[in-house]
Design a protein around this motif. Sequence first.
Motif, PDB file in Angstrom:
ATOM      1  N   LEU A  33       0.827  -1.213   0.000  1.00 35.62           N
ATOM      2  CA  LEU A  33       0.000   0.000   0.000  1.00 35.62           C
ATOM      3  C   LEU A  33       0.858   1.259   0.000  1.00 35.62           C
ATOM      4  CD1 LEU A  33      -2.774  -1.213   2.408  1.00 35.62           C
ATOM      5  CD2 LEU A  33      -3.162  -0.320   0.092  1.00 35.62           C
ATOM      6  N   ARG A  34       1.957   1.235   0.714  1.00 37.02           N
ATOM      7  CA  ARG A  34       2.857   2.404   0.707  1.00 37.02           C
ATOM      8  C   ARG A  34       3.406   2.613  -0.700  1.00 37.02           C
ATOM      9  NH1 ARG A  34       5.443   1.839   5.427  1.00 37.02           N
ATOM     10  NH2 ARG A  34       6.825   0.248   4.599  1.00 37.02           N
ATOM     11  N   ALA A  35       3.786   1.537  -1.381  1.00 36.28           N
ATOM     12  CA  ALA A  35       4.285   1.649  -2.758  1.00 36.28           C
ATOM     13  C   ALA A  35       3.197   2.200  -3.674  1.00 36.28           C
ATOM     14  CB  ALA A  35       4.770   0.287  -3.258  1.00 36.28           C
ATOM     15  N   CYS A  36       1.982   1.722  -3.539  1.00 36.47           N
ATOM     16  CA  CYS A  36       0.880   2.197  -4.390  1.00 36.47           C
ATOM     17  C   CYS A  36       0.577   3.667  -4.131  1.00 36.47           C
ATOM     18  CB  CYS A  36      -0.371   1.344  -4.167  1.00 36.47           C
ATOM     19  SG  CYS A  36      -0.210  -0.350  -4.789  1.00 36.47           S
ATOM     20  N   THR A  37       0.644   4.066  -2.875  1.00 37.22           N
ATOM     21  CA  THR A  37       0.424   5.477  -2.528  1.00 37.22           C
ATOM     22  C   THR A  37       1.520   6.346  -3.140  1.00 37.22           C
ATOM     23  OG1 THR A  37      -0.670   4.831  -0.475  1.00 37.22           O
ATOM     24  CG2 THR A  37       0.144   7.090  -0.605  1.00 37.22           C
ATOM     25  N   GLN A  38       2.751   5.874  -3.099  1.00 31.66           N
ATOM     26  CA  GLN A  38       3.862   6.624  -3.698  1.00 31.66           C
ATOM     27  C   GLN A  38       3.706   6.716  -5.212  1.00 31.66           C
ATOM     28  OE1 GLN A  38       6.830   4.163  -1.862  1.00 31.66           O
ATOM     29  NE2 GLN A  38       7.426   5.776  -0.422  1.00 31.66           N
ATOM     30  N   ILE A  39       3.202   5.668  -5.835  1.00 29.58           N
ATOM     31  CA  ILE A  39       2.972   5.702  -7.283  1.00 29.58           C
ATOM     32  C   ILE A  39       1.886   6.720  -7.615  1.00 29.58           C
ATOM     33  CG2 ILE A  39       2.101   4.371  -9.252  1.00 29.58           C
ATOM     34  CD1 ILE A  39       3.537   1.914  -7.926  1.00 29.58           C
ATOM     35  N   ALA A  40       0.801   6.724  -6.854  1.00 30.15           N
ATOM     36  CA  ALA A  40      -0.256   7.718  -7.086  1.00 30.15           C
ATOM     37  C   ALA A  40       0.309   9.129  -6.900  1.00 30.15           C
ATOM     38  CB  ALA A  40      -1.443   7.474  -6.153  1.00 30.15           C
ATOM     39  N   GLY A  41       1.163   9.302  -5.899  1.00 27.69           N
ATOM     40  CA  GLY A  41       1.801  10.603  -5.682  1.00 27.69           C
ATOM     41  C   GLY A  41       2.708  10.987  -6.835  1.00 27.69           C
ATOM     42  N   ALA A  42       3.447  10.013  -7.353  1.00 23.22           N
ATOM     43  CA  ALA A  42       4.313  10.272  -8.508  1.00 23.22           C
ATOM     44  C   ALA A  42       3.476  10.671  -9.721  1.00 23.22           C
ATOM     45  CB  ALA A  42       5.152   9.041  -8.829  1.00 23.22           C
ATOM     46  N   ASN A  43       2.362   9.982  -9.909  1.00 27.32           N
ATOM     47  CA  ASN A  43       1.474  10.328 -11.024  1.00 27.32           C
ATOM     48  C   ASN A  43       0.960  11.759 -10.885  1.00 27.32           C
ATOM     49  OD1 ASN A  43       1.757   7.794 -12.185  1.00 27.32           O
ATOM     50  ND2 ASN A  43      -0.084   6.970 -11.228  1.00 27.32           N
ATOM     51  N   LEU A  44       0.614  12.145  -9.662  1.00 31.63           N
ATOM     52  CA  LEU A  44       0.162  13.515  -9.422  1.00 31.63           C
ATOM     53  C   LEU A  44       1.291  14.506  -9.734  1.00 31.63           C
ATOM     54  CD1 LEU A  44      -1.991  15.500  -8.403  1.00 31.63           C
ATOM     55  CD2 LEU A  44      -1.138  15.067  -6.078  1.00 31.63           C
ATOM     56  N   LYS A  45       2.498  14.191  -9.324  1.00 31.36           N
ATOM     57  CA  LYS A  45       3.630  15.076  -9.611  1.00 31.36           C
ATOM     58  C   LYS A  45       3.864  15.201 -11.119  1.00 31.36           C
ATOM     59  CE  LYS A  45       4.746  16.033  -5.384  1.00 31.36           C
ATOM     60  NZ  LYS A  45       4.333  17.314  -4.828  1.00 31.36           N
ATOM     61  N   LEU A  46       3.671  14.096 -11.848  1.00 25.13           N
ATOM     62  CA  LEU A  46       3.802  14.175 -13.310  1.00 25.13           C
ATOM     63  C   LEU A  46       2.747  15.111 -13.888  1.00 25.13           C
ATOM     64  CD1 LEU A  46       4.612  10.476 -14.264  1.00 25.13           C
ATOM     65  CD2 LEU A  46       6.134  12.462 -14.389  1.00 25.13           C
ATOM     66  N   ARG A  47       1.512  15.014 -13.390  1.00 30.98           N
ATOM     67  CA  ARG A  47       0.460  15.916 -13.863  1.00 30.98           C
ATOM     68  C   ARG A  47       0.824  17.368 -13.571  1.00 30.98           C
ATOM     69  NH1 ARG A  47      -5.228  14.267 -12.422  1.00 30.98           N
ATOM     70  NH2 ARG A  47      -5.014  13.154 -14.379  1.00 30.98           N
ATOM     71  N   MET A  48       1.516  17.597 -12.457  1.00 31.24           N
ATOM     72  CA  MET A  48       1.909  18.950 -12.061  1.00 31.24           C
ATOM     73  C   MET A  48       3.219  19.368 -12.732  1.00 31.24           C
ATOM     74  SD  MET A  48       0.945  18.415  -8.033  1.00 31.24           S
ATOM     75  CE  MET A  48       1.336  20.053  -7.457  1.00 31.24           C
ATOM     76  N   MET A  49       3.750  18.501 -13.621  1.00 32.20           N
ATOM     77  CA  MET A  49       4.987  18.730 -14.354  1.00 32.20           C
ATOM     78  C   MET A  49       6.188  18.883 -13.426  1.00 32.20           C
ATOM     79  SD  MET A  49       3.674  20.902 -17.651  1.00 32.20           S
ATOM     80  CE  MET A  49       2.721  22.141 -16.782  1.00 32.20           C
ATOM     81  N   LYS A  50       6.242  18.034 -12.414  1.00 26.53           N
ATOM     82  CA  LYS A  50       7.369  17.981 -11.478  1.00 26.53           C
ATOM     83  C   LYS A  50       8.016  16.608 -11.624  1.00 26.53           C
ATOM     84  CE  LYS A  50       5.351  21.287  -8.293  1.00 26.53           C
ATOM     85  NZ  LYS A  50       5.025  21.587  -6.900  1.00 26.53           N
ATOM     86  N   SER A  51       8.739  16.453 -12.728  1.00 27.92           N
ATOM     87  CA  SER A  51       9.269  15.127 -13.073  1.00 27.92           C
ATOM     88  C   SER A  51      10.327  14.626 -12.092  1.00 27.92           C
ATOM     89  CB  SER A  51       9.811  15.122 -14.497  1.00 27.92           C
ATOM     90  OG  SER A  51      10.875  16.032 -14.634  1.00 27.92           O
ATOM     91  N   HIS A  52      11.114  15.521 -11.507  1.00 29.34           N
ATOM     92  CA  HIS A  52      12.134  15.069 -10.556  1.00 29.34           C
ATOM     93  C   HIS A  52      11.489  14.495  -9.302  1.00 29.34           C
ATOM     94  CE1 HIS A  52      15.503  16.389 -12.921  1.00 29.34           C
ATOM     95  NE2 HIS A  52      14.985  17.608 -13.036  1.00 29.34           N
TER      96      HIS A  52
END
Length: 174
Positions: free
Chosen positions: A91-110
């Motif tokens: 679940l922690r990994a899945c939450t981090q993936i969802a967070g990464a996806n949100l960062k991609l939408r916000m154009m924060k690739s790093h």
Amino acid sequence: MSIPSSSGASLPLPRWAYVPGSAADADADYDTLAQVMALVPSRFRDFVPARHPALRYGLALNDHGFFWESQQVLEAVWAAAPQGGRERILLRACTQIAGANLKLRMMKSHAASRLLGEALGELKTLSLRKAVAGGDGFADGFPTAALAALLQAKLALPQLSKADWVKIGAVART
């Protein structure tokens, strides 16, 4: 549109995807999220059932592009998961993936790359923990290796873009 739960009832998708700091200044659709949050128990006893409606909804939210909302639901399920359990790691990994996806939408690739790397680390930790053969827990039958391979492929890209977001549920269905 709605997402069918394992109980057969349909849970509605949020009316819009919330993106913190966006120009739209719209708050999250808390009313819709409250319906699913009510399904999360205060504690799961031995494991998080793979077919629990809140878990399935959280994964489906991510796969439908509701990344912030997915994080909220998956974090609630994580908080109720047994301490030290395999589901908590996944679940922690899945939450981090969802967070990464949100960062991609916000154009924060790093930031997205960092979160995907942390999620990959969690999946590696999970792979060292013994699965229960025929178990009904979320982590028991989840294709951890396939998700880890997908994350490794994304992290090998020279630069992540909005189009590089990860569908968690799609990996689980293959």
